[in-house]
Motif scaffolding. Structure first.
Motif, PDB file in Angstrom:
ATOM      1  N   UNK A   1       3.517   5.882  -2.731  1.00 34.02           N
ATOM      2  CA  UNK A   1       2.603   6.965  -3.093  1.00 34.02           C
ATOM      3  C   UNK A   1       1.541   7.041  -2.015  1.00 34.02           C
ATOM      4  N   UNK A   2       1.754   7.936  -1.058  1.00 36.16           N
ATOM      5  CA  UNK A   2       0.812   8.066   0.053  1.00 36.16           C
ATOM      6  C   UNK A   2       0.808   6.836   0.932  1.00 36.16           C
ATOM      7  N   UNK A   3      -0.353   6.228   1.079  1.00 35.35           N
ATOM      8  CA  UNK A   3      -0.496   5.041   1.922  1.00 35.35           C
ATOM      9  C   UNK A   3      -0.333   3.746   1.148  1.00 35.35           C
ATOM     10  N   UNK A   4       0.203   3.834  -0.072  1.00 33.30           N
ATOM     11  CA  UNK A   4       0.365   2.644  -0.897  1.00 33.30           C
ATOM     12  C   UNK A   4       1.774   2.584  -1.486  1.00 33.30           C
ATOM     13  N   UNK A   5       2.202   1.369  -1.794  1.00 33.31           N
ATOM     14  CA  UNK A   5       3.369   1.148  -2.626  1.00 33.31           C
ATOM     15  C   UNK A   5       2.891   0.758  -4.012  1.00 33.31           C
ATOM     16  N   UNK A   6       3.617   1.210  -5.043  1.00 33.73           N
ATOM     17  CA  UNK A   6       3.367   0.757  -6.412  1.00 33.73           C
ATOM     18  C   UNK A   6       4.521  -0.162  -6.779  1.00 33.73           C
ATOM     19  N   UNK A   7       4.199  -1.439  -6.989  1.00 29.02           N
ATOM     20  CA  UNK A   7       5.214  -2.479  -7.142  1.00 29.02           C
ATOM     21  C   UNK A   7       5.353  -2.876  -8.611  1.00 29.02           C
ATOM     22  N   UNK A   8       6.613  -2.939  -9.062  1.00 31.27           N
ATOM     23  CA  UNK A   8       6.930  -3.416 -10.408  1.00 31.27           C
ATOM     24  C   UNK A   8       8.137  -4.340 -10.340  1.00 31.27           C
ATOM     25  N   UNK A   9       8.047  -5.471 -11.019  1.00 30.57           N
ATOM     26  CA  UNK A   9       9.170  -6.394 -11.028  1.00 30.57           C
ATOM     27  C   UNK A   9       8.718  -7.822 -11.262  1.00 30.57           C
ATOM     28  N   UNK A  10       9.621  -8.760 -10.971  1.00 38.35           N
ATOM     29  CA  UNK A  10       9.360 -10.171 -11.251  1.00 38.35           C
ATOM     30  C   UNK A  10      10.023 -11.053 -10.201  1.00 38.35           C
ATOM     31  N   UNK A  11       9.309 -12.091  -9.794  1.00 41.01           N
ATOM     32  CA  UNK A  11       9.857 -13.126  -8.922  1.00 41.01           C
ATOM     33  C   UNK A  11       9.771 -14.454  -9.662  1.00 41.01           C
ATOM     34  N   UNK A  12      10.704 -15.358  -9.354  1.00 34.50           N
ATOM     35  CA  UNK A  12      10.701 -16.648 -10.048  1.00 34.50           C
ATOM     36  C   UNK A  12      10.993 -17.777  -9.064  1.00 34.50           C
ATOM     37  N   UNK A  13      10.812 -19.011  -9.524  1.00 36.24           N
ATOM     38  CA  UNK A  13      10.990 -20.218  -8.708  1.00 36.24           C
ATOM     39  C   UNK A  13      10.175 -20.130  -7.425  1.00 36.24           C
ATOM     40  N   UNK A  14       8.938 -19.679  -7.559  1.00 38.90           N
ATOM     41  CA  UNK A  14       8.073 -19.476  -6.405  1.00 38.90           C
ATOM     42  C   UNK A  14       7.336 -20.776  -6.077  1.00 38.90           C
TER      43      UNK A  14
END
Length: 404
Positions: free
Chosen positions: A149-162
């Protein structure tokens, strides 16, 4: 000893002596707290600052980025002296060993100026956001999305075992920015994105491991806004960047063999503490582990010689990853067997303290945790099974394993 054409390099040996003197003066006299606890982590972070101020945080980095421009033989000498001195474990490996080299290869000049000095001084701790609940060895199937969205990303999700996720300030993550390209080929449309973990919409949940520690975490993104300028490399070309990162992770961290040589010394200490100095089975196991670590050490020097002569070691990364993880597991599994019934108990157990000397009990407290971590090492960064496939198909050029 550093070897070049069979002879010691005088400049390397002089550097080794310098490092040894500095470590003798600066390494903490007593053990630091576990990095998996908040208090212990801050102690380790302070040690990282001491290394930085002494000019030893990343000696193999180019001088313009805060390193010493050291060659591989100097790097090996430093690591061997570091482990010989019993210096604390490093806690910004994600930044120093993975992100830093990636920024030097793919980052913009602004990104390098912004992130490299802070990760080198440990002002910022970095973690890696690759694995997802349904995307482990099949990393390209990841589903965390970043919509522009313009100069930004809108992030949705999940990471694991970080790894180090519970204490990190930033995460470098793979996100899907072009789902349509991913439908054609799942490796496409992925972007390598750096995210401030203090951003609104980020939730970090520590993961309790089997040994009770919480050094790992899962990270959730809910409408997290990230500047497009935080993408490293070309947008949609994150897979290529990620493969370089995994090459660094799997490949030879030159000098890490010294860690396992020190572990074999600790195994010998446990043999003595258990009163098995003359036991042929215990001594046979000690000899086997010694030979295995010496083979690894010789291979590290061989790879260093090849690299210094301009040989590309990318295809060697999977061999190295397989060898060091298997060696690590063998050492700690042997320690578990040696301890017999005491092996199920941590070093803090009163039964263990009564059975061992205080020093041996401290060794076992560390080993009990590292045994479980050694088992995980055969999974993270690409499982041992995946590494064997890569070696057979890409290095030995054997027929590919049938895919469904």
């Amino acid at each position: 000893m550093s070897l070049r054409n069979g002879a010691a390099a005088p400049d390397t040996e002089a550097f080794r002596a310098q490092v040894r003197g500095w470590l003798e003066e600066h390494v903490p006299r007593g053990p630091l707290g576990s990095w998996t606890s908040p208090e212990g982590f801050e102690q380790h972070r302070e040690w990282e600052r001491v290394l930085f101020e002494g000019g030893y945080a990343a000696i193999d980095w180019p001088e313009e980025y805060g390193g010493r421009g050291a060659d591989l033989f100097h790097t090996i000498a430093f690591a061997e002296e570091y482990y010989r001195a019993g210096a604390p474990a490093r806690v910004n490996m994600g930044g120093l060993y993975l992100l830093g080299p990636i920024l030097m290869r793919y980052g913009t000049e602004e990104q390098r100026r912004r992130w490299i000095p802070r990760l080198l001084s440990c002002e910022d701790i970095w973690c890696q956001g690759f694995s997802e609940p349904d995307s482990g060895s099949d990393l390209a199937s990841l589903r965390t999305q970043a919509v522009r969205e313009g100069d930004e990303f809108v992030v949705n999700g999940q990471k694991t075992w970080t790894s180090f996720g519970g204490f990190a300030d930033w995460i470098f993550a793979l996100v899907r920015t072009d789902p349509e390209a991913g439908r054609e080929k799942k490796h496409r449309g992925i972007t390598f994105l750096c995210v401030d973990l203090r951003s609104p919409g980020v939730e970090v949940r520590p993961l309790a491991m089997v040994d009770g520690t919480k050094g790992f975490a899962e990270v959730f993104f809910t409408d997290v806004r990230v500047p497009v300028a935080n993408a490293v490399g070309e947008i949609g070309d994150g897979w290529r960047v990620a493969m370089s990162t995994l090459g660094f992770e799997r490949g030879a961290v030159f000098g890490d063999h010294a860690k396992y040589s020190a572990d074999v010394e600790s195994f010998a200490e446990l043999v003595r503490a258990r009163g098995l100095d003359d036991d042929p089975l215990a001594l046979d196991e000690l000899g086997r582990l010694f030979v295995e670590t010496e083979v690894y050490r010789a291979n590290v020097y061989r790879l260093a010689e090849l690299s210094e002569n301009g040989v590309n070691l990318d295809l060697q990364a999977s061999i190295n990853k397989l060898y060091w993880t298997e060696t690590q597991h063998h050492i700690f599994a042997a320690g578990l067997d040696l301890m017999g019934g005491l092996g199920i108990m941590g070093g803090g157990s009163s039964v263990v303290r009564e059975a061992l000397t205080p020093q041996a009990a401290r060794v076992w407290a560390d080993w009990h945790h590292r045994y479980w971590y050694a088992r995980a090492a055969m999974i993270f960064g690409g499982t041992s099974e995946i590494q064997r496939n890569i070696i057979s198909e890409r290095l030995l050029e054997l027929p590919m394993e049938p895919r469904r």
